[in-house]
Design a protein around this motif. Sequence first.
Motif, PDB file in Angstrom:
ATOM      1  N   ILE A   1       0.968  -1.215   0.169  1.00  0.00           N
ATOM      2  CA  ILE A   1      -0.077   0.128  -0.214  1.00  0.00           C
ATOM      3  C   ILE A   1       0.807   1.231   0.040  1.00  0.00           C
ATOM      4  N   LEU A   2       0.878   1.914  -1.237  1.00  0.00           N
ATOM      5  CA  LEU A   2       1.840   3.142  -1.163  1.00  0.00           C
ATOM      6  C   LEU A   2       1.315   4.534  -1.221  1.00  0.00           C
ATOM      7  N   ASN A   3       1.818   5.295  -0.515  1.00  0.00           N
ATOM      8  CA  ASN A   3       1.532   6.721  -0.399  1.00  0.00           C
ATOM      9  C   ASN A   3       2.028   7.768  -1.552  1.00  0.00           C
ATOM     10  N   PHE A   4       2.481   7.163  -2.428  1.00  0.00           N
ATOM     11  CA  PHE A   4       3.446   7.613  -3.495  1.00  0.00           C
ATOM     12  C   PHE A   4       3.048   7.059  -4.892  1.00  0.00           C
ATOM     13  N   THR A   5       3.391   7.715  -6.081  1.00  0.00           N
ATOM     14  CA  THR A   5       2.860   6.868  -7.314  1.00  0.00           C
ATOM     15  C   THR A   5       4.142   6.164  -7.757  1.00  0.00           C
ATOM     16  N   MET A   6       3.784   4.911  -8.274  1.00  0.00           N
ATOM     17  CA  MET A   6       4.908   4.106  -8.477  1.00  0.00           C
ATOM     18  C   MET A   6       4.833   3.834 -10.238  1.00  0.00           C
ATOM     19  N   PHE A   7       3.842   3.749 -10.659  1.00  0.00           N
ATOM     20  CA  PHE A   7       3.603   3.716 -12.002  1.00  0.00           C
ATOM     21  C   PHE A   7       2.947   4.948 -12.881  1.00  0.00           C
ATOM     22  N   GLU A   8       3.155   5.163 -14.013  1.00  0.00           N
ATOM     23  CA  GLU A   8       2.643   6.439 -14.542  1.00  0.00           C
ATOM     24  C   GLU A   8       1.191   6.406 -15.203  1.00  0.00           C
ATOM     25  N   ASP A   9       0.527   5.033 -15.097  1.00  0.00           N
ATOM     26  CA  ASP A   9      -0.633   4.907 -15.645  1.00  0.00           C
ATOM     27  C   ASP A   9      -1.667   5.523 -14.601  1.00  0.00           C
ATOM     28  N   GLU A  10      -3.182   5.336 -15.005  1.00  0.00           N
ATOM     29  CA  GLU A  10      -4.292   5.672 -14.204  1.00  0.00           C
ATOM     30  C   GLU A  10      -4.695   4.776 -13.220  1.00  0.00           C
ATOM     31  N   GLU A  11      -4.226   3.445 -13.145  1.00  0.00           N
ATOM     32  CA  GLU A  11      -4.682   2.539 -12.636  1.00  0.00           C
ATOM     33  C   GLU A  11      -4.050   2.491 -11.033  1.00  0.00           C
ATOM     34  N   TYR A  12      -4.891   2.571 -10.190  1.00  0.00           N
ATOM     35  CA  TYR A  12      -4.472   2.575  -8.813  1.00  0.00           C
ATOM     36  C   TYR A  12      -4.104   1.211  -8.115  1.00  0.00           C
ATOM     37  N   TYR A  13      -4.594   0.136  -8.838  1.00  0.00           N
ATOM     38  CA  TYR A  13      -4.173  -1.462  -8.376  1.00  0.00           C
ATOM     39  C   TYR A  13      -3.572  -2.154  -9.705  1.00  0.00           C
ATOM     40  N   SER A  14      -2.697  -2.800  -8.978  1.00  0.00           N
ATOM     41  CA  SER A  14      -2.025  -3.691 -10.041  1.00  0.00           C
ATOM     42  C   SER A  14      -1.667  -5.127  -9.404  1.00  0.00           C
ATOM     43  N   CYS A  15      -1.720  -6.109 -10.074  1.00  0.00           N
ATOM     44  CA  CYS A  15      -1.575  -7.374  -9.716  1.00  0.00           C
ATOM     45  C   CYS A  15      -0.372  -7.978 -10.651  1.00  0.00           C
ATOM     46  N   PHE A  16       0.626  -8.392 -10.299  1.00  0.00           N
ATOM     47  CA  PHE A  16       1.881  -9.051 -10.892  1.00  0.00           C
ATOM     48  C   PHE A  16       1.900 -10.469 -10.681  1.00  0.00           C
ATOM     49  N   HIS A  17       2.199 -11.501 -11.727  1.00  0.00           N
ATOM     50  CA  HIS A  17       2.648 -12.837 -11.947  1.00  0.00           C
ATOM     51  C   HIS A  17       3.907 -13.040 -12.761  1.00  0.00           C
ATOM     52  N   PHE A  18       4.128 -14.243 -12.548  1.00  0.00           N
ATOM     53  CA  PHE A  18       5.390 -14.514 -13.611  1.00  0.00           C
ATOM     54  C   PHE A  18       4.788 -14.908 -15.053  1.00  0.00           C
ATOM     55  N   TRP A  19       4.693 -14.331 -16.074  1.00  0.00           N
ATOM     56  CA  TRP A  19       4.331 -14.760 -17.312  1.00  0.00           C
ATOM     57  C   TRP A  19       5.278 -14.699 -18.304  1.00  0.00           C
ATOM     58  N   SER A  20       5.174 -15.513 -19.372  1.00  0.00           N
ATOM     59  CA  SER A  20       5.790 -15.412 -20.513  1.00  0.00           C
ATOM     60  C   SER A  20       5.652 -14.128 -21.298  1.00  0.00           C
ATOM     61  N   ASP A  21       6.514 -13.492 -21.979  1.00  0.00           N
ATOM     62  CA  ASP A  21       6.487 -12.316 -22.970  1.00  0.00           C
ATOM     63  C   ASP A  21       5.828 -12.657 -24.147  1.00  0.00           C
ATOM     64  N   GLN A  22       5.599 -14.038 -24.290  1.00  0.00           N
ATOM     65  CA  GLN A  22       4.807 -14.235 -25.655  1.00  0.00           C
ATOM     66  C   GLN A  22       3.613 -15.221 -25.074  1.00  0.00           C
ATOM     67  N   GLY A  23       2.301 -14.955 -25.374  1.00  0.00           N
ATOM     68  CA  GLY A  23       1.412 -15.949 -25.136  1.00  0.00           C
ATOM     69  C   GLY A  23       0.847 -15.923 -23.711  1.00  0.00           C
ATOM     70  N   ARG A  24       1.541 -15.298 -22.840  1.00  0.00           N
ATOM     71  CA  ARG A  24       0.891 -15.102 -21.528  1.00  0.00           C
ATOM     72  C   ARG A  24       0.895 -16.476 -21.024  1.00  0.00           C
ATOM     73  N   LYS A  25       1.832 -17.255 -20.967  1.00  0.00           N
ATOM     74  CA  LYS A  25       1.836 -18.567 -20.269  1.00  0.00           C
ATOM     75  C   LYS A  25       2.620 -18.198 -18.897  1.00  0.00           C
ATOM     76  N   MET A  26       1.915 -18.758 -17.991  1.00  0.00           N
ATOM     77  CA  MET A  26       2.270 -18.599 -16.331  1.00  0.00           C
ATOM     78  C   MET A  26       3.465 -19.411 -16.030  1.00  0.00           C
ATOM     79  N   TYR A  27       4.384 -18.987 -15.708  1.00  0.00           N
ATOM     80  CA  TYR A  27       5.567 -20.045 -15.355  1.00  0.00           C
ATOM     81  C   TYR A  27       5.169 -20.635 -13.855  1.00  0.00           C
ATOM     82  N   SER A  28       4.667 -19.708 -13.023  1.00  0.00           N
ATOM     83  CA  SER A  28       4.193 -20.329 -11.701  1.00  0.00           C
ATOM     84  C   SER A  28       3.392 -19.412 -11.015  1.00  0.00           C
ATOM     85  N   ASP A  29       2.454 -19.891 -10.205  1.00  0.00           N
ATOM     86  CA  ASP A  29       1.414 -19.001  -9.461  1.00  0.00           C
ATOM     87  C   ASP A  29       1.913 -18.866  -8.127  1.00  0.00           C
TER      88      ASP A  29
END
Length: 268
Positions: A110-138
């Motif tokens: 929970i950040l009281n500063f801006t980390m990313f320059e887009d408008e989204e206040y919520y982001s969720c990150f996983h380990f995906w492949s660059d092509q095809g969005r295959k998940m390496y691990s959940d």
Amino acid sequence: KPKVDFCFKELMEDEEVRNAFLAAVLGIDLGESLEQDFAVPFAPEDKDDKLGILDDGFLNNKEQIDIEIQVTASEYWAERTLFYLGKMFTDQLKPGEDYQKLEKSIHIGILNFTMFEDEEYYSCFHFWSDQGRKMYSDKVEIHTLELPKLAKYEYPETELLKWLQFINAETKEEFERAAEKSEYIKKAYEDLNRISADEEKRLEYEARERAIRDHQTFLRFIKNTGLKEGRREGRRQATVELLQEMGMEKNGVCKGTGKSSKLSFQRG
């Protein structure tokens, strides 16, 4: 204010409040979060205690969750997150244990500063492949919540947005409006009032808030001092280039612009 780490940690001690908040962040039904029972707090090892950082961990039978609230901007927040998330993941195994015992590790920032320059206040990150969005691990998951964006953009109302509006509230009116939107946020507001009425907790809260404010003031002082030094060096360099253009040799210019020399200019 829930943004003060001491206060947020106190609120997370309430099991109902904690489960409702985690359900909103993880996007799961509250009934499911109660079944999972995020009720066993643990203290992650070797955490730094820098001002403005709350670190609190919770376990259930499938996952471990690390919640942090950061009230001052941190240049290396991403690196710090990865370091401690990786440590939380690997610390699950004791010598000789098998990899299959590794459970999912989740970081919530929970950040009281801006980390990313887009408008989204919520982001969720996983380990995906660059092509095809295959998940390496959940097994690893990062949730980032940026509070400053709430004042800049309009968002559709969700349970998560309601919680962040409560955490980000500054006035009594804002807290009351947030409390009207959810029975669990209302309970968190009641907890907040109890903390305020407890003299010992109130004094601890005020001391923590004062320490964070002093730290922020110190950071601004360092930044402003650096900017002034940078401008001074920039003026020196500009003077060197100007005198070089006027035909002076480089060595003579550098000598003439040394710290012991003074150059002055007048408007024509």
